[in-house]
Structures are given as structure tokens and as C-alpha cells.
Design a protein around this motif. Structure first.
Motif, PDB file in Angstrom:
ATOM      1  N   ILE A   1      32.462  50.440  28.234  1.00 20.98           N
ATOM      2  CA  ILE A   1      31.148  51.045  27.986  1.00 20.98           C
ATOM      3  C   ILE A   1      30.906  51.131  26.481  1.00 20.98           C
ATOM      4  N   ALA A   2      29.766  50.610  26.050  1.00 19.54           N
ATOM      5  CA  ALA A   2      29.373  50.759  24.647  1.00 19.54           C
ATOM      6  C   ALA A   2      28.432  51.941  24.551  1.00 19.54           C
ATOM      7  N   ILE A   3      28.809  52.927  23.714  1.00 20.71           N
ATOM      8  CA  ILE A   3      27.932  54.088  23.475  1.00 20.71           C
ATOM      9  C   ILE A   3      27.301  53.871  22.109  1.00 20.71           C
ATOM     10  N   GLN A   4      25.976  53.851  22.062  1.00 19.98           N
ATOM     11  CA  GLN A   4      25.320  53.572  20.783  1.00 19.98           C
ATOM     12  C   GLN A   4      24.235  54.595  20.486  1.00 19.98           C
ATOM     13  N   ALA A   5      24.088  54.907  19.215  1.00 21.79           N
ATOM     14  CA  ALA A   5      22.938  55.694  18.780  1.00 21.79           C
ATOM     15  C   ALA A   5      22.014  54.733  18.053  1.00 21.79           C
ATOM     16  N   ALA A   6      20.726  54.781  18.360  1.00 26.90           N
ATOM     17  CA  ALA A   6      19.811  53.806  17.785  1.00 26.90           C
ATOM     18  C   ALA A   6      18.508  54.457  17.351  1.00 26.90           C
ATOM     19  N   ILE A   7      17.958  53.931  16.261  1.00 27.96           N
ATOM     20  CA  ILE A   7      16.600  54.319  15.864  1.00 27.96           C
ATOM     21  C   ILE A   7      15.772  53.058  16.013  1.00 27.96           C
ATOM     22  N   GLY A   8      14.877  53.088  16.977  1.00 29.59           N
ATOM     23  CA  GLY A   8      14.165  51.854  17.326  1.00 29.59           C
ATOM     24  C   GLY A   8      15.191  50.826  17.748  1.00 29.59           C
ATOM     25  N   SER A   9      15.182  49.662  17.096  1.00 31.48           N
ATOM     26  CA  SER A   9      16.139  48.630  17.516  1.00 31.48           C
ATOM     27  C   SER A   9      17.386  48.648  16.625  1.00 31.48           C
ATOM     28  N   LYS A  10      17.404  49.581  15.661  1.00 33.50           N
ATOM     29  CA  LYS A  10      18.533  49.599  14.733  1.00 33.50           C
ATOM     30  C   LYS A  10      19.650  50.518  15.236  1.00 33.50           C
ATOM     31  N   ILE A  11      20.848  49.930  15.390  1.00 29.25           N
ATOM     32  CA  ILE A  11      21.989  50.719  15.855  1.00 29.25           C
ATOM     33  C   ILE A  11      22.605  51.443  14.654  1.00 29.25           C
ATOM     34  N   ILE A  12      22.801  52.774  14.774  1.00 33.10           N
ATOM     35  CA  ILE A  12      23.350  53.496  13.621  1.00 33.10           C
ATOM     36  C   ILE A  12      24.742  54.062  13.872  1.00 33.10           C
ATOM     37  N   ALA A  13      25.189  54.090  15.134  1.00 33.69           N
ATOM     38  CA  ALA A  13      26.550  54.553  15.404  1.00 33.69           C
ATOM     39  C   ALA A  13      27.009  53.945  16.721  1.00 33.69           C
ATOM     40  N   ARG A  14      28.325  53.764  16.842  1.00 31.03           N
ATOM     41  CA  ARG A  14      28.818  53.171  18.074  1.00 31.03           C
ATOM     42  C   ARG A  14      30.224  53.664  18.395  1.00 31.03           C
ATOM     43  N   GLU A  15      30.464  53.887  19.681  1.00 29.96           N
ATOM     44  CA  GLU A  15      31.813  54.193  20.174  1.00 29.96           C
ATOM     45  C   GLU A  15      32.025  53.363  21.432  1.00 29.96           C
ATOM     46  N   THR A  16      33.289  53.130  21.774  1.00 32.34           N
ATOM     47  CA  THR A  16      33.560  52.338  22.975  1.00 32.34           C
ATOM     48  C   THR A  16      34.504  53.087  23.909  1.00 32.34           C
ATOM     49  N   VAL A  17      34.167  53.075  25.201  1.00 31.65           N
ATOM     50  CA  VAL A  17      35.109  53.605  26.198  1.00 31.65           C
ATOM     51  C   VAL A  17      35.734  52.406  26.884  1.00 31.65           C
ATOM     52  N   LYS A  18      37.032  52.294  26.788  1.00 30.87           N
ATOM     53  CA  LYS A  18      37.737  51.140  27.359  1.00 30.87           C
ATOM     54  C   LYS A  18      37.698  51.154  28.891  1.00 30.87           C
ATOM     55  N   ALA A  19      37.750  49.957  29.450  1.00 32.37           N
ATOM     56  CA  ALA A  19      37.748  49.842  30.912  1.00 32.37           C
ATOM     57  C   ALA A  19      39.034  50.425  31.495  1.00 32.37           C
ATOM     58  N   TYR A  20      38.926  50.923  32.697  1.00 39.28           N
ATOM     59  CA  TYR A  20      40.101  51.569  33.302  1.00 39.28           C
ATOM     60  C   TYR A  20      39.890  51.610  34.794  1.00 39.28           C
ATOM     61  N   ARG A  21      40.888  51.296  35.534  1.00 35.60           N
ATOM     62  CA  ARG A  21      40.725  51.333  36.973  1.00 35.60           C
ATOM     63  C   ARG A  21      41.127  52.719  37.450  1.00 35.60           C
TER      64      ARG A  21
END
Ligand code: GDP
Ligand code: MG
Length: 556
Positions: free
Chosen positions: A487-507
């Protein structure tokens, strides 16, 4: 009591300068309460007041005092000092002709000393300056006298120097109340005109209205009308606050007391309302400016089945705290709830604590925000205003009063704490609304694998967007369970991404915990997982548990 022998006054001051302690001594001196070593802020009756050691509600007490052969009725209103509760102070003053302005002999004039003085000054009340805590080792009452003369233009010989803690000189204060505060200007022969300046809700008796009588008389059995609702109510009980309710036969003009008339809810018991006798209408009293909320937060029941209970608790508490504004609201994540407006963060915390302590309600409170007015135009291009200095007044050699214009969202959250720690506790702070200003604000979206999470849309200042966005992404990362894909978690202003975190896949395998083969445990876990799913919300193909929203939205 003839009107000449009545005095109505409030005690006002900065926080901790000794208002409630002085009230204790005045209650003792007049025999209203027994003199013991244990009287500590007896007018602070609420649990939240005792736990925090601050007054949040104004309280009335009627005192009887004999002086120079005459008996006087002194109605005292103790008020809170913190800026968030100044609405309590201004309402209390409408029932008074004078105030005791208490100033700590060590700390001198502070921000709320100034703010509260001007409330009294604007209401044209007599001001008696009282310099308290002269027993302290570092007390410097002469310096404080000079400050009072300089800032308020009150001659120093009018100051009374006392120790409320030890009782030193407190009798002088009572005498000054009689000598320097005028009796109320009222007419007992005119028809009843009573101002509702406060109210509380009692589970068994309904609304208890605190009233100040400007004209006439009211007795049990009278039919009265609310100027606001035009509804007729029969008076079940009248009395004085001593400081507990003590029924009386009648209340006369000039008195401050309480009245119970079968009013059931906040719509029937408006603060600032005028009450008059049925068929004897009068010109309503001016009432109050409504409080202007500065901080807003969402309030939701922890469980939706608690919605109605919480609704009734909020309604009852707002009878006692009319400065809170309530609007219905709903959130995709948290369900049906309300958007509440408060006068400040402390006010918000106290309201929340009172809901828990006095009404047994537990709630989810979202992170507070300040009001914005959105204008969709290129004016947002105008340079954002941060703090702008307005003026500077020296109170004495060591103290200066500075006035600044600030964006509200910069001061509501942690400004006060930072100011205190920067100045090692010496600076104090007060604020008032200066209207809306243009600023560079942006709407920030939070995205999960490219899909906007509507629950988390926020408005932030352009310069803060990056740090706020990063913080939300991090919190979301910590509270989102891993899923079968990344899962990509992003903070965006309009189309501009200003921060990002990733949650890794897991079964996710709920059965992994079952080491043995206990079938009932397996069933239990499977059932729990199914129940958990009901509370999930899908954003794209990502399942977001309600808990994750709560963690991101809630106040820390
Ligand atoms: P309020 O916030 O203005 O109501 O202040 P309180 O009455 O709650 O008092 C704040 C603190 O100051 C308490 O710890 C009191 O015991 C203390 N205090 C009040 N009056 C005096 C005084 O005359 N001398 C000293 N030494 N302490 C005092
Ligand atoms: Mg107090």
C-alpha cells in the motif's frame, strides 16, 4: 432587604492569583460556611475544577454581613481566570455593579488581569484593586501598586493589600465592597424583569436558571414568560445560593438567585433571556453577545449505539456551558456525530472531561481545527501573514506588554506552552479575534494506492503542508494492517505528492496463532475476523479499519 443594603460583585483576576481562595475567606468571615482549615476553593464544585485546580464555571454565593449597625446582602460571583472562559466572566459581570480585581503581589499584572479589567471597565463597574499574597517572601506590593496606577489609572491608595491564604486584611475587602460599590439601580414596584445569566441542568428538577432581578418581584406559583421563546412557565421554586441552593418565598429586584420553572432543555433556557410575568410584558434586557468559537473539533460516540445517550449528554452540558456551539455532522469513518466549537483548547478538554465525569459519556474527539473562509480566486497568491507586531507598552522596568496579530491556527495548539517554556513561565498570554486574513492555504488529500480518502482531507497552511502531510502518512502507516499487496500512502496537494509512506505486503493468517488444533479457538478467531471486517471501510481495494481512522483523526 432594602436595595440600599445590597451589593452585587464579582471577583476577577489572572489564573492562580487567588480569586477562589479570597472567596473562601469571604464565605467564612460572613459565617456562610464554617471556618475550618479545610476550606480550599469551596466554590470550585466540579470534579474537573478540583482535579485541575482551576475554576471553569462562575459560581454565585449570597453573603450576609453586619457593618456599622446595618445588615448587608452581598452577592458574590467567583469567576474563572483562564482566557478560554472569559465568556463566563463577561456574563457574570452583567449581574454586578462592581468587581474585586485581584492581583498577585509577586507576579504583578498579567495578561488576564488586563483582559478582565477591561471587561469590567467597559461594563462601567466600580473596580476595587486587591493585591493578594502579601505573605509571600518575594511579594512586592508597592511595585504592583505602581503597575496598577500606570496600566489602569487607579490611584495606589485605592489598593487593598491582603493575604487571602492567611486571612490578613480580608475584612477591609468586605468594607470596601459596601463603601465603594453602589447598590443596584432597580425598581421593585415595576413589573418583574429578570435576566438569566447562567443555568445548570438537574436530572430531577430540570433547568435551574441563575437570575439577576432588575425590576419587580417573583414568587413560587407565578406564571412567567420567556422573552425569547414566549413560552409560559409556572415557577416551582425560587431561592438564593448560599452557596448551595436555599429556597426562599420571593426574590426581589436587586437580588441574585435561582429559579426553577419546568424548563426542560436548552431551547427553553437561553442564557441572556429576560423573564417577565404573564400578561405584564417588559422591554427585554440587552442579553449577551453570543460566544465566538475559535476551535472546532468533531465529536463522535465510540459506538454508534451510544448516539442518543451522547446527544442528550451534550444537550444537558451545553445548558451549563452556553459558549459551546453544536452542529450535527457525520464522517464516513466515524459515523454520525457533531461538530463542536470551543473558545480554546483548554475549553475543549474541559468540556470533554465534564462529559465523561458528569455524564459518563466517552467519545472520540478529532484533532481540532480553526475556522477558515474559503475564497476561490487568485487572491490566495497574496503573501501570507505571519505574526505582525501592533504595539508595545512598558508596564514597569521589568515587564512589557506586546500586541501581535497572529493567524489563529498558529496559537491554538501549542503556542501557549512554547511561550511559557521560552520565558521560563514568566510570560502570560491573552487573545481576541481580529477577523479573517488572507493566507496561502491549501487543501491536502491523503491517498491510498492513488485513491483519495475523503475522511482525511484537511486544510493546511502551504508552509506546514509537508510536515503535517508527513505526520499523517506516518500515523496511518502505523495503524494500517498489512494486506496482501503493498500500500502506498501519499499526501498530495492537487497532483503534487508531498509525502509518502509504504506498508509492505503481508499475508494475514489469523489461524497462525493457533498452535494446537483447538477447533473452538479457531472458530472464535474466524468470527472475530469477520466482525472486524464489518468495521472496515474500503478505499479502492484497501480495507481500512475504523480504528486506523480514529488513530489518525483523534487528538493526541
Ligand atoms: P484563582 O485561580 O484565582 O481562583 O486562584 P486560587 O484561589 O485557586 O489560588 C491559586 C493558588 O494560590 C492556590 O494554591 C492558593 O493556595 C494560592 N494562594 C491564594 N491566595 C494566597 C495568599 O494570599 N498567599 C499565598 N501564599 N498563596 C495564596
Ligand atoms: Mg478560581
Amino acid at each position: 432587604f432594602s436595595v440600599e443594603n445590597i451589593r452585587n460583585f464579582s471577583i476577577i483576576a489572572h489564573v492562580d492569583h487567588g480569586k477562589s481562595t479570597l472567596a473562601d475567606r469571604l464565605l467564612e468571615l460572613t459565617g456562610t460556611i464554617d471556618k475550618t482549615k479545610n476550606n480550599k476553593q469551596v466554590l470550585d464544585k466540579l470534579q474537573v475544577e478540583r482535579e485541575r485546580g482551576i475554576t471553569v464555571k462562575a459560581q454565585t454565593a449570597s453573603l450576609f454581613y453586619n457593618w456599622e449597625g446595618k445588615q448587608y446582602l452581598l452577592n458574590l460571583i467567583d469567576t474563572p481566570g483562564h482566557v478560554d472562559f472569559s465568556y463566563e466572566v463577561s456574563r457574570s459581570l452583567s449581574a454586578c455593579q462592581g468587581v474585586l480585581l485581584v492581583v498577585d503581589a509577586n507576579e504583578g499584572i498579567q495578561a488576564q488581569t488586563v483582559a478582565n479589567f477591561f471587561l469590567a471597565f467597559e461594563a462601567q463597574l466600580s473596580v476595587i484593586p486587591v493585591i493578594n499574597k502579601i505573605d509571600l517572601k518575594n511579594a512586592d506590593p508597592e511595585r504592583v501598586e505602581k503597575q496598577i496606577e500606570k496600566v489602569f489609572d487607579i490611584p495606589s491608595d485605592e489598593c487593598i493589600k491582603i493575604s487571602a491564604k492567611l486571612g490578613t486584611n480580608v475584612e477591609r475587602v468586605l468594607q470596601a465592597v459596601i463603601e465603594r460599590i453602589p447598590p443596584p439601580k432597580v425598581h421593585r414596584k415595576n413589573p418583574l424583569r429578570a435576566l438569566v445569566f447562567d443555568s445548570t441542568f438537574d436530572q430531577y428538577r430540570g433547568v435551574i436558571a441563575n437570575v439577576a432581578l432588575f425590576d419587580g418581584v417573583v414568587s413560587k406559583g407565578d406564571k412567567i414568560v420567556s422573552a425569547h421563546t414566549k413560552k409560559i412557565h409556572e415557577v416551582n421554586e425560587v431561592g438564593v445560593l448560599n452557596p448551595n441552593e436555599q429556597p426562599a418565598h420571593k426574590l426581589y429586584a436587586g437580588q441574585v438567585g435561582y429559579l426553577i420553572a419546568g424548563m426542560k432543555d436548552v431551547t427553553e433556557a437561553q442564557i441572556g433571556d429576560t423573564l417577565y410575568l404573564h400578561k405584564q410584558p417588559v422591554e427585554p434586557l440587552p442579553g449577551f453577545k453570543s460566544a465566538k468559537p475559535m476551535v472546532f473539533a468533531g465529536m463522535y460516540p465510540i459506538d454508534q449505539s451510544e448516539y442518543n445517550n451522547l446527544k442528550s449528554a451534550i444537550e444537558k452540558l451545553t445548558i451549563n456551558d452556553s459558549s459551546v456551539t453544536v452542529h450535527r455532522d457525520s464522517s464516513l469513518a466515524l459515523g454520525a456525530g457533531w461538530r463542536l466549537g470551543f473558545l480554546g483548547l483548554l475549553h475543549m478538554e474541559v468540556f470533554n472531561q465534564r462529559l465523561e465525569q458528569e455524564y459518563n459519556a466517552s467519545v472520540i474527539l478529532t484533532t481540532p481545527t480553526v475556522p477558515y473562509k474559503a475564497v476561490l480566486s487568485s487572491a490566495k497568491l497574496i503573501k501570507a501573514r505571519r505574526a505582525v507586531q501592533k504595539n508595545m507598552i512598558f508596564i514597569d522596568q521589568n515587564r512589557v506588554m506586546l500586541k501581535y496579530l497572529f493567524p489563529l491556527n498558529e496559537i491554538v495548539v501549542d503556542f501557549y506552552d512554547s511561550l511559557k517554556s521560552l520565558s521560563s513561565g514568566y510570560a502570560s498570554f491573552d487573545y481576541e479575534d481580529a477577523g479573517y486574513q488572507t493566507a496561502e492555504l491549501v487543501k491536502m488529500d491523503i491517498l491510498l494506492n492513488g485513491n483519495i480518502v475523503e475522511e482525511l482531507i484537511t486544510i493546511v497552511h502551504k508552509d506546514k503542508a509537508h510536515s503535517v502531510g508527513k505526520a499523517i502518512c506516518e500515523r496511518l502507516k502505523d495503524s494500517l494492517p498489512r494486506q496482501l499487496f503493498e500500500i502506498a500512502i501519499q499526501a498530495a496537494i492537487g497532483s503534487k505528492i508531498i509525502a509518502r509512506e509504504t506498508v509492505k505486503a503481508y499475508r494475514k493468517n489469523v489461524l497462525a496463532k493457533c498452535y494446537g488444533g483447538d477447533i473452538t479457538r479457531k472458530m472464535k478467531l474466524l468470527k472475530r475476523q469477520a466482525e472486524g471486517k464489518k468495521k472496515l471501510r474500503k478505499v479502492g481495494n484497501i480495507e481500512v479499519p475504523r480504528d486506523a481512522f480514529i488513530k489518525v483523526l483523534k487528538t493526541q
